[in-house]
Design a protein around this motif. Structure first.
Motif, PDB file in Angstrom:
ATOM      1  N   ARG A   1      -3.113  -6.449   0.252  1.00 55.60           N
ATOM      2  CA  ARG A   1      -1.730  -5.978   0.250  1.00 55.60           C
ATOM      3  C   ARG A   1      -0.810  -7.128  -0.143  1.00 55.60           C
ATOM      4  O   ARG A   1      -0.974  -8.235   0.337  1.00 55.60           O
ATOM      5  CB  ARG A   1      -1.354  -5.454   1.623  1.00 55.60           C
ATOM      6  CG  ARG A   1      -2.204  -4.286   2.044  1.00 55.60           C
ATOM      7  CD  ARG A   1      -1.851  -3.810   3.443  1.00 55.60           C
ATOM      8  NE  ARG A   1      -2.806  -2.865   3.930  1.00 55.60           N
ATOM      9  CZ  ARG A   1      -2.780  -1.555   3.684  1.00 55.60           C
ATOM     10  NH1 ARG A   1      -1.810  -1.067   2.945  1.00 55.60           N
ATOM     11  NH2 ARG A   1      -3.687  -0.760   4.172  1.00 55.60           N
TER      12      ARG A   1
ATOM     13  N   CYS B   1      -7.989  -7.408 -10.065  1.00 61.40           N
ATOM     14  CA  CYS B   1      -7.573  -6.360  -9.140  1.00 61.40           C
ATOM     15  C   CYS B   1      -7.104  -5.115  -9.881  1.00 61.40           C
ATOM     16  O   CYS B   1      -6.474  -5.212 -10.928  1.00 61.40           O
ATOM     17  CB  CYS B   1      -6.408  -6.837  -8.274  1.00 61.40           C
ATOM     18  SG  CYS B   1      -6.708  -8.397  -7.416  1.00 61.40           S
ATOM     19  N   ARG B   2      -7.380  -3.969  -9.286  1.00 59.45           N
ATOM     20  CA  ARG B   2      -6.794  -2.716  -9.748  1.00 59.45           C
ATOM     21  C   ARG B   2      -5.646  -2.408  -8.805  1.00 59.45           C
ATOM     22  O   ARG B   2      -5.800  -2.476  -7.583  1.00 59.45           O
ATOM     23  CB  ARG B   2      -7.808  -1.577  -9.711  1.00 59.45           C
ATOM     24  CG  ARG B   2      -7.235  -0.255 -10.250  1.00 59.45           C
ATOM     25  CD  ARG B   2      -8.288   0.822 -10.316  1.00 59.45           C
ATOM     26  NE  ARG B   2      -8.801   1.183  -9.010  1.00 59.45           N
ATOM     27  CZ  ARG B   2      -8.225   2.075  -8.198  1.00 59.45           C
ATOM     28  NH1 ARG B   2      -7.107   2.675  -8.542  1.00 59.45           N
ATOM     29  NH2 ARG B   2      -8.772   2.349  -7.020  1.00 59.45           N
TER      30      ARG B   2
ATOM     31  N   LEU C   1      -0.762  -2.188  -3.142  1.00 59.15           N
ATOM     32  CA  LEU C   1      -2.096  -2.083  -2.568  1.00 59.15           C
ATOM     33  C   LEU C   1      -3.065  -2.329  -3.721  1.00 59.15           C
ATOM     34  O   LEU C   1      -3.045  -1.614  -4.727  1.00 59.15           O
ATOM     35  CB  LEU C   1      -2.340  -0.713  -1.962  1.00 59.15           C
ATOM     36  CG  LEU C   1      -3.721  -0.505  -1.341  1.00 59.15           C
ATOM     37  CD1 LEU C   1      -3.977  -1.503  -0.212  1.00 59.15           C
ATOM     38  CD2 LEU C   1      -3.845   0.915  -0.827  1.00 59.15           C
TER      39      LEU C   1
ATOM     40  N   ASN D   1      -7.051  -3.320  -5.150  1.00 58.14           N
ATOM     41  CA  ASN D   1      -8.490  -3.328  -4.953  1.00 58.14           C
ATOM     42  C   ASN D   1      -8.996  -4.508  -5.772  1.00 58.14           C
ATOM     43  O   ASN D   1      -9.015  -4.439  -6.996  1.00 58.14           O
ATOM     44  CB  ASN D   1      -9.076  -2.018  -5.479  1.00 58.14           C
ATOM     45  CG  ASN D   1     -10.116  -1.448  -4.580  1.00 58.14           C
ATOM     46  OD1 ASN D   1     -10.414  -2.009  -3.538  1.00 58.14           O
ATOM     47  ND2 ASN D   1     -10.671  -0.326  -4.981  1.00 58.14           N
ATOM     48  N   CYS D   2      -9.349  -5.617  -5.117  1.00 59.68           N
ATOM     49  CA  CYS D   2      -9.684  -6.866  -5.812  1.00 59.68           C
ATOM     50  C   CYS D   2     -11.158  -7.219  -5.672  1.00 59.68           C
ATOM     51  O   CYS D   2     -11.782  -6.908  -4.664  1.00 59.68           O
ATOM     52  CB  CYS D   2      -8.852  -8.017  -5.250  1.00 59.68           C
ATOM     53  SG  CYS D   2      -7.087  -7.793  -5.511  1.00 59.68           S
ATOM     54  N   ALA D   3     -11.656  -7.903  -6.697  1.00 57.72           N
ATOM     55  CA  ALA D   3     -13.035  -8.390  -6.662  1.00 57.72           C
ATOM     56  C   ALA D   3     -13.096  -9.742  -7.355  1.00 57.72           C
ATOM     57  O   ALA D   3     -12.342 -10.016  -8.288  1.00 57.72           O
ATOM     58  CB  ALA D   3     -13.958  -7.400  -7.359  1.00 57.72           C
TER      59      ALA D   3
ATOM     60  N   GLY E   1     -15.596  -8.008  -2.823  1.00 60.04           N
ATOM     61  CA  GLY E   1     -14.468  -7.142  -3.134  1.00 60.04           C
ATOM     62  C   GLY E   1     -13.702  -6.870  -1.860  1.00 60.04           C
ATOM     63  O   GLY E   1     -14.272  -6.907  -0.766  1.00 60.04           O
ATOM     64  N   ASN E   2     -12.400  -6.627  -1.993  1.00 57.69           N
ATOM     65  CA  ASN E   2     -11.581  -6.434  -0.804  1.00 57.69           C
ATOM     66  C   ASN E   2     -10.292  -5.722  -1.166  1.00 57.69           C
ATOM     67  O   ASN E   2      -9.791  -5.873  -2.276  1.00 57.69           O
ATOM     68  CB  ASN E   2     -11.248  -7.799  -0.184  1.00 57.69           C
ATOM     69  CG  ASN E   2     -10.883  -7.720   1.266  1.00 57.69           C
ATOM     70  OD1 ASN E   2     -11.156  -6.738   1.940  1.00 57.69           O
ATOM     71  ND2 ASN E   2     -10.254  -8.778   1.764  1.00 57.69           N
ATOM     72  N   GLU E   3      -9.745  -4.989  -0.223  1.00 59.32           N
ATOM     73  CA  GLU E   3      -8.427  -4.396  -0.391  1.00 59.32           C
ATOM     74  C   GLU E   3      -7.395  -5.444   0.041  1.00 59.32           C
ATOM     75  O   GLU E   3      -7.551  -6.087   1.065  1.00 59.32           O
ATOM     76  CB  GLU E   3      -8.305  -3.145   0.476  1.00 59.32           C
ATOM     77  CG  GLU E   3      -7.049  -2.359   0.204  1.00 59.32           C
ATOM     78  CD  GLU E   3      -7.072  -1.030   0.916  1.00 59.32           C
ATOM     79  OE1 GLU E   3      -7.640  -0.070   0.362  1.00 59.32           O
ATOM     80  OE2 GLU E   3      -6.528  -0.965   2.038  1.00 59.32           O
TER      81      GLU E   3
ATOM     82  N   LYS F   1      -3.765  -0.063  -6.895  1.00 57.99           N
ATOM     83  CA  LYS F   1      -3.968   1.309  -6.427  1.00 57.99           C
ATOM     84  C   LYS F   1      -2.658   2.031  -6.222  1.00 57.99           C
ATOM     85  O   LYS F   1      -2.556   3.207  -6.507  1.00 57.99           O
ATOM     86  CB  LYS F   1      -4.773   1.303  -5.129  1.00 57.99           C
ATOM     87  CG  LYS F   1      -6.212   0.841  -5.317  1.00 57.99           C
ATOM     88  CD  LYS F   1      -6.950   0.713  -4.016  1.00 57.99           C
ATOM     89  CE  LYS F   1      -7.025   2.016  -3.260  1.00 57.99           C
ATOM     90  NZ  LYS F   1      -7.853   1.904  -2.044  1.00 57.99           N
TER      91      LYS F   1
ATOM     92  N   GLY G   1       0.664  -1.291   0.000  1.00 59.59           N
ATOM     93  CA  GLY G   1       0.000   0.000   0.000  1.00 59.59           C
ATOM     94  C   GLY G   1       0.696   1.353   0.000  1.00 59.59           C
ATOM     95  O   GLY G   1       1.851   1.439   0.261  1.00 59.59           O
TER      96      GLY G   1
END
Length: 141
Positions: A111, A83-84, A98, A100-102, A107-109, A86, A15
């Motif tokens: 690391r 995932c994006r 870091l 941002n996954c789905a 979806g969840n953050e 971030k 992150g």
């Protein structure tokens, strides 16, 4: 199963905070060594990935348990999640991602801690204390 567990099993996690416009540029700058398809374990690249001329993707049917992922631009895709990226932050000889996954359920953050290696491979680490990591070989750029 939580998305963090799915993504972790497929090889990911980390992150940094910045203005939204700067995130894409920061992630892109730290991602040049990570672009492409990666695979850990005993499977061969041809067993996991296929190419359609425009890019690489997971072969169908997708093996959701294969330790593999694809980095394309600021996106990271595993067999189970998209995932994006971030942000990316240098931490010693490693980089923290870091994400941002789905997946189909949640979806969840997430690391992730990784480092490129001199031989062209990369290592994914479970945490800062992990000195061994899991080795991934590049299947394509």
């Amino acid at each position: 199963m939580r998305i963090a567990g799915l993504v972790g099993a497929a090889g990911l996690g980390l992150g940094l905070a910045a203005p939204a416009g700067a995130l894409g540029a920061m992630a892109q700058g730290g991602l040049s060594g990570y672009q492409g398809a990666w695979l850990a374990g005993g499977s061969g690249c041809a067993e996991v990935y296929s190419s359609d001329g425009k890019g690489i993707s997971f072969k169908r049917p997708v093996d959701i348990f294969v330790p593999a992922f694809i980095v394309s631009g600021n996106r990271l895709k595993t067999p189970q999640a998209s995932c994006r990226i971030k942000s990316v932050r240098q931490t010693g000889d490693r980089e923290r991602f870091l994400l941002n996954c789905a997946n189909a359920v949640a979806g969840n953050e997430v690391r992730v801690l990784m480092a490129t290696q001199p031989d062209g491979s990369l290592r994914r680490y479970f945490n800062e204390q992990d000195t061994t990591g899991t080795q991934y070989q590049r299947c394509s750029r």
